[in-house]
Every structure is written in structure tokens, then in C-alpha cells.
Scaffold this active site. Sequence first.
Site, mmCIF file in Angstrom:
data_model
loop_
_atom_site.group_PDB
_atom_site.id
_atom_site.type_symbol
_atom_site.label_atom_id
_atom_site.label_comp_id
_atom_site.label_asym_id
_atom_site.label_seq_id
_atom_site.Cartn_x
_atom_site.Cartn_y
_atom_site.Cartn_z
ATOM 1 N N ARG A 81 0.669 -1.670 -0.004
ATOM 2 C CA ARG A 81 -0.032 -0.085 -0.544
ATOM 3 C C ARG A 81 1.259 1.389 0.016
ATOM 4 O O ARG A 81 -0.154 1.962 -0.033
ATOM 5 C CB ARG A 81 -0.796 0.464 0.994
ATOM 6 C CG ARG A 81 -2.659 -1.004 1.141
ATOM 7 C CD ARG A 81 -3.095 -0.776 2.632
ATOM 8 N NE ARG A 81 -2.849 -0.970 2.899
ATOM 9 C CZ ARG A 81 -3.218 -1.277 4.206
ATOM 10 N NH1 ARG A 81 -4.189 0.072 4.730
ATOM 11 N NH2 ARG A 81 -3.229 -2.058 5.304
ATOM 12 N N GLY A 132 2.992 -15.370 6.695
ATOM 13 C CA GLY A 132 2.337 -15.138 9.028
ATOM 14 C C GLY A 132 4.096 -14.582 9.156
ATOM 15 O O GLY A 132 5.069 -14.977 9.497
ATOM 16 N N THR A 133 3.192 -14.197 10.562
ATOM 17 C CA THR A 133 4.363 -13.442 11.161
ATOM 18 C C THR A 133 5.086 -14.474 12.664
ATOM 19 O O THR A 133 5.701 -14.524 12.207
ATOM 20 C CB THR A 133 3.149 -12.843 12.539
ATOM 21 O OG1 THR A 133 1.928 -13.312 13.211
ATOM 22 C CG2 THR A 133 2.722 -10.864 12.124
ATOM 23 N N ASP A 167 7.983 -1.595 11.131
ATOM 24 C CA ASP A 167 6.984 -0.568 11.137
ATOM 25 C C ASP A 167 6.056 -0.073 11.824
ATOM 26 O O ASP A 167 4.963 0.386 11.849
ATOM 27 C CB ASP A 167 6.065 -1.029 9.389
ATOM 28 C CG ASP A 167 5.429 -2.298 9.569
ATOM 29 O OD1 ASP A 167 5.485 -2.483 10.913
ATOM 30 O OD2 ASP A 167 4.131 -2.855 8.999
ATOM 31 N N ASN A 183 35.423 44.998 3.349
ATOM 32 C CA ASN A 183 34.183 44.813 2.867
ATOM 33 C C ASN A 183 34.424 44.448 1.916
ATOM 34 O O ASN A 183 35.182 44.923 0.825
ATOM 35 C CB ASN A 183 34.091 46.561 2.840
ATOM 36 C CG ASN A 183 32.667 46.900 2.762
ATOM 37 O OD1 ASN A 183 31.938 45.746 1.739
ATOM 38 N ND2 ASN A 183 31.644 47.181 3.353
HETATM 39 C C1 UD1 Z 1 -0.578 -8.306 13.456
HETATM 40 C C2 UD1 Z 1 -1.663 -9.390 13.928
HETATM 41 C C3 UD1 Z 1 -3.129 -8.990 14.486
HETATM 42 C C4 UD1 Z 1 -2.219 -7.467 15.395
HETATM 43 C C5 UD1 Z 1 -2.022 -6.996 13.911
HETATM 44 C C6 UD1 Z 1 -1.459 -5.165 14.807
HETATM 45 C C7 UD1 Z 1 -0.859 -11.442 13.508
HETATM 46 C C8 UD1 Z 1 -1.258 -13.123 13.108
HETATM 47 N N1 UD1 Z 1 -1.491 -10.911 13.852
HETATM 48 O O1 UD1 Z 1 -1.701 -8.621 11.736
HETATM 49 O O2 UD1 Z 1 -3.034 -9.825 15.160
HETATM 50 O O3 UD1 Z 1 -3.429 -7.185 15.402
HETATM 51 O O4 UD1 Z 1 -0.637 -7.430 13.477
HETATM 52 O O5 UD1 Z 1 -0.665 -5.015 13.341
HETATM 53 O O6 UD1 Z 1 0.478 -11.573 14.328
HETATM 54 N N2 UD1 Z 1 5.690 -10.191 8.367
HETATM 55 C C9 UD1 Z 1 6.469 -9.979 7.832
HETATM 56 N N3 UD1 Z 1 6.565 -11.565 7.762
HETATM 57 C C10 UD1 Z 1 5.018 -12.119 7.656
HETATM 58 C C11 UD1 Z 1 4.010 -11.172 8.135
HETATM 59 C C12 UD1 Z 1 4.060 -10.115 8.778
HETATM 60 O O7 UD1 Z 1 8.117 -10.406 8.650
HETATM 61 O O8 UD1 Z 1 4.816 -13.146 6.755
HETATM 62 C C13 UD1 Z 1 5.479 -8.058 8.937
HETATM 63 C C14 UD1 Z 1 5.667 -6.541 8.574
HETATM 64 O O9 UD1 Z 1 6.691 -6.277 7.572
HETATM 65 C C15 UD1 Z 1 4.643 -6.018 9.430
HETATM 66 C C16 UD1 Z 1 4.435 -7.205 10.980
HETATM 67 O O10 UD1 Z 1 5.260 -8.468 10.491
HETATM 68 O O11 UD1 Z 1 6.132 -5.715 10.620
HETATM 69 C C17 UD1 Z 1 2.946 -7.322 10.942
HETATM 70 O O12 UD1 Z 1 2.420 -7.525 9.716
HETATM 71 P P1 UD1 Z 1 1.195 -7.168 9.548
HETATM 72 O O13 UD1 Z 1 0.553 -7.631 7.758
HETATM 73 O O14 UD1 Z 1 1.077 -5.840 8.981
HETATM 74 O O15 UD1 Z 1 -0.195 -7.672 10.712
HETATM 75 P P2 UD1 Z 1 -1.320 -9.026 9.786
HETATM 76 O O16 UD1 Z 1 -0.566 -10.561 10.149
HETATM 77 O O17 UD1 Z 1 -2.263 -8.122 9.409
#
Ligand code: UD1
Length: 453
Positions: free
Chosen positions: A13, A76-77, A100, A372
Site C-alpha cells: 500500500r 505470516g508473523t 513499521d 568589505n
Molecule cells: C498482525 C497481527 C494482529 C495485530 C496486527 C497489528 C498476526 C497473525 N496478526 O496482523 O493480531 O493486530 O499485526 O498490526 O500476527 N511480517 C513479516 N512476515 C510475514 C508477515 C508479516 O515479517 O510473513 C511483518 C510485517 O512486515 C509487519 C508485521 O509483521 O511489520 C505485521 O504484519 P501485518 O501484515 O501488518 O500484520 P497482520 O498479520 O495483518
Amino acid sequence: MNIVILAAGQGKRMHSNLPKVLHPLAGKALVLHVIDTARSLCPQTLCLVYGHGGDAVRSTLDAPDLAWALQEPQLGTGHAVQQALPHLQGEGTTLILYGDVPLIQAETLKRLVHAARDALTILTVNLSDPDGYGRIVRDNAGRVIRIVEQKDSTPEERSIGEINTGIMAMPSVLLGEWLGRLSDHNAQKEYYLTDIVSMAVAAGLPVRTVHPENEWEVLGVNSKVQLAELERIAQRRTAEQLMEQGVRLADPARFDVRGELLCGRDVFIDVNCVFEGRVELDEAVEVGPNCVLKNARIGAGTRLAAFTHIEDAVIGPDSRIGPFARLRPGTELAEDVHIGNFVEIKKSRIAAHSKVNHLAYIGDAIIGRRVNVGAGTITCNYDGVNKFQTIIEDDAFIGSDTQLVAPVTVGRGATLGAGTTLTRNAPADTLTVSRAKQVAIAGWTRPKVKNRE
Ligand code: UD1
Ligand code: CA
């Protein structure tokens, strides 16, 4: 303690070729704010999880104290933290941060980490609009039982206002164990870090929530609109800190520090000034409106008038600069120097009590005391290939519209007549002038209009 910073997300985005976490906030990459805050907690391991196309991230930020974990693809996280696992110390606590979420404060993190010695701790906030976030689900006794992502939630769960900021801390041993048990059986087919909450509950480990002192600490950047919002918050904080130290700002909302600004007492800064790099304003300095200062030191009592532009320069005390002055790299002015409008100075030293007040270019010059320099004077320092030096000794007077063809020296106390093109040294205490003799032609008449047919 281990700290893991998640920074592999794509940042779609932002609609940018620059990786999201490298976008600048207050003159510094988003993730660098997080790294610097993390460093202030002195972790044993500081690991960045970076993603596909993240070579730019790695090469921009590389430092000996950072461990790097590539996450590719991004599942995913939870999957992101799994990639960091080989770098982490087995004992102690692990703190998870987002690359971020740049404004998180060390004080808040200390409270979170402190509470995580024998517990899983989650940084949460209550939002009037929790849309999009993972929600904190509690039992009737108010104990956290799990986190549910919006996409997996029931309408009832969606009405919960308490959200997961994503920032958590936990005993490292348990984290390793839990990560191995994550699955992607959910609406997004992702490995959710948040699933470790129900694992902790099942294992009987206390789950505690901690709240930041300020809600802005947990704001994330997903778009350029949010980036601009956070920029204003960061600037407002800098402005307030400076005002608390005694700086007077004409308007804290029209003031930008993109680096470090150090001010003495009774400094005044008018509207729309930008400070980049490291800028020092000594006591009682006054900065007029619309000035740009980058890597500069300004001596006590000096006044910079409107639209002054200064870069890599040192200005002495009690000087008067501008309006519309441009002081380029390598400018060094001593005390009580006056630089007026439309004057450009580059790589030059000007000693005390000297004046260059109107429309001049001074480059590669050494100017003495009480000199000057008249209006329209130019140092011709460049022959198209090489640069040459001009030396003007103490008490010299340079008449208006003079060209000093370098290398050339003007002796102490010398006077140059207006319009002089100086190609050889001007002797001390002498008038030097190079000018075509003025003639007056008697009886000359203006041309007349010719008779038209
Ligand atoms: C995540 C949380 C959610 C929380 C939200 C806050 C999970 C499953 N969900 O949501 O509960 O309310 O953050 O903003 O954890 N990232 C990676 N690798 C990945 C995915 C994400 O490094 O595969 C990093 C992103 O760069 C970012 C952070 O993790 O810094 C969060 O990712 P983002 O997709 O923004 O958050 P959600 O998964 O939507
Ligand atoms: Ca996501």
C-alpha cells in the site's frame, strides 16, 4: 534478551519502489527508529527478519550488531519469527517488534519485557475503531485466552475494542517450543504468531497485557497517509521537547527536524524551517522564517534572516546572515560577519567583522578581518577544469562589481576600484583599478528616425 524485528512484509500500500521500512520518518528510515530503540535495551541478539527484495534493506542497514534472517516466502508473523529462531539465545526473554511501528518507546518495552520473565506479555490498546486488528479475547474472569484475527472472528469478537499491537515478549525457551507447533489452518492460510497465546494459556503460563503510555507509540505505517500522520506526531514531540528546554518556536506545527537539533537558551525559530543532519544553534540564535539548515553550527547571538540556506558550514557568534543567503559546504565564518541577500559562499573562510552584503559569489577564498566586499563581486575560482584560491587580507575594500580571477591575492588594506577585473595580485594599502577610461564625446547626437516612404 533477544529482540526480533519483523520487517519482511511487502508494504504494497505504499505504492513505492523503496521497501516500506526504509521510508524516512523525521529523516531516518522507519526501521532504524525501531533498531535504535531496540539497541537502547541492550539485547544480546538483535535479529531482523527481512523479505524478498529486501537486499536493499540489508545493505542499507547492515551493522555488526544485527543478525539477519531471510523470510521467503512470507507466510505470516509466526513463520517470520521461525526464521529468526536459529539466531536466538535459548535462555532469557524474547521481544518481538515490528519494523513499521517506529514510535514505540523504550520505557513501554521495558515494562513489557520486565513482566515477561515468567509470562507471555502482549502490548495492547483499546481502540474505538478496532477494525482490521487481531482482538484480545478474555474469559469471564477477564483473563486473556487467545487472540483472534479479524478475518477469523465472529461478529461478537469483532465488537471487542482491545487489540493486539503485535508487540509481545515471552520466555525464549517457550517461544521455540510454541513456534514448532503453529499451523496455517485459518482464513489467511498463514502461520499466526498470535496462536502462541492459546498455547501459553493451555500450558498454564500467565498471559499479561501491558499498555503503552501513549497510543501513538503503537501506530503502524501501511500507507503514505499514515507515514505523514506519524511524521507530524514525531515532529510535534521534538518541538515539545525543544520548547521544554527553553526554545521559542513561532509555530510547533510548522517546524521540521530531520536529524538532530541542539539548542542553547533563548533560541528563537520562526515558521517553516527545516533542520537536517546535525544542527547546533548556540544561545540566543534567531532563525527567520523558511530557513533550511543542514549539518551546521551557528554561534551565539547570530541572526539568520528569512530564506537562508546553510549546509555543512560553521557560523560564528553575533553574525547577520540573509535574507536569501546561501552558505554551501566548507563555509566558515568568524564572529560578527555580515552576509546579505543573494550571496553565495562556498569552501571559504571569512574572519571577524567582515561584510559581503549584496549579490556576490565567494568560492575557495580566505578573507581576513574587517574586509568589505562590494555588491556584485565574484571570485572566478574555476577555469572549467581546476579550482583556484582567492586571498583577501585584513582591512581590504573590494569595490562593487569586481571579478577576482583566482589564484589571486589582495594585500592588507588594499582598495579595488569598482568594476575591476583583478588578474594579478593587488598590493597592500594601494588602490588598484582596471577599468576602461571614461570618455565624453562632445557634439554627439542621438540617431534620428529615418524618413519612411
Ligand atoms: C498482525 C497481527 C494482529 C495485530 C496486527 C497489528 C498476526 C497473525 N496478526 O496482523 O493480531 O493486530 O499485526 O498490526 O500476527 N511480517 C513479516 N512476515 C510475514 C508477515 C508479516 O515479517 O510473513 C511483518 C510485517 O512486515 C509487519 C508485521 O509483521 O511489520 C505485521 O504484519 P501485518 O501484515 O501488518 O500484520 P497482520 O498479520 O495483518
Ligand atoms: Ca497480513
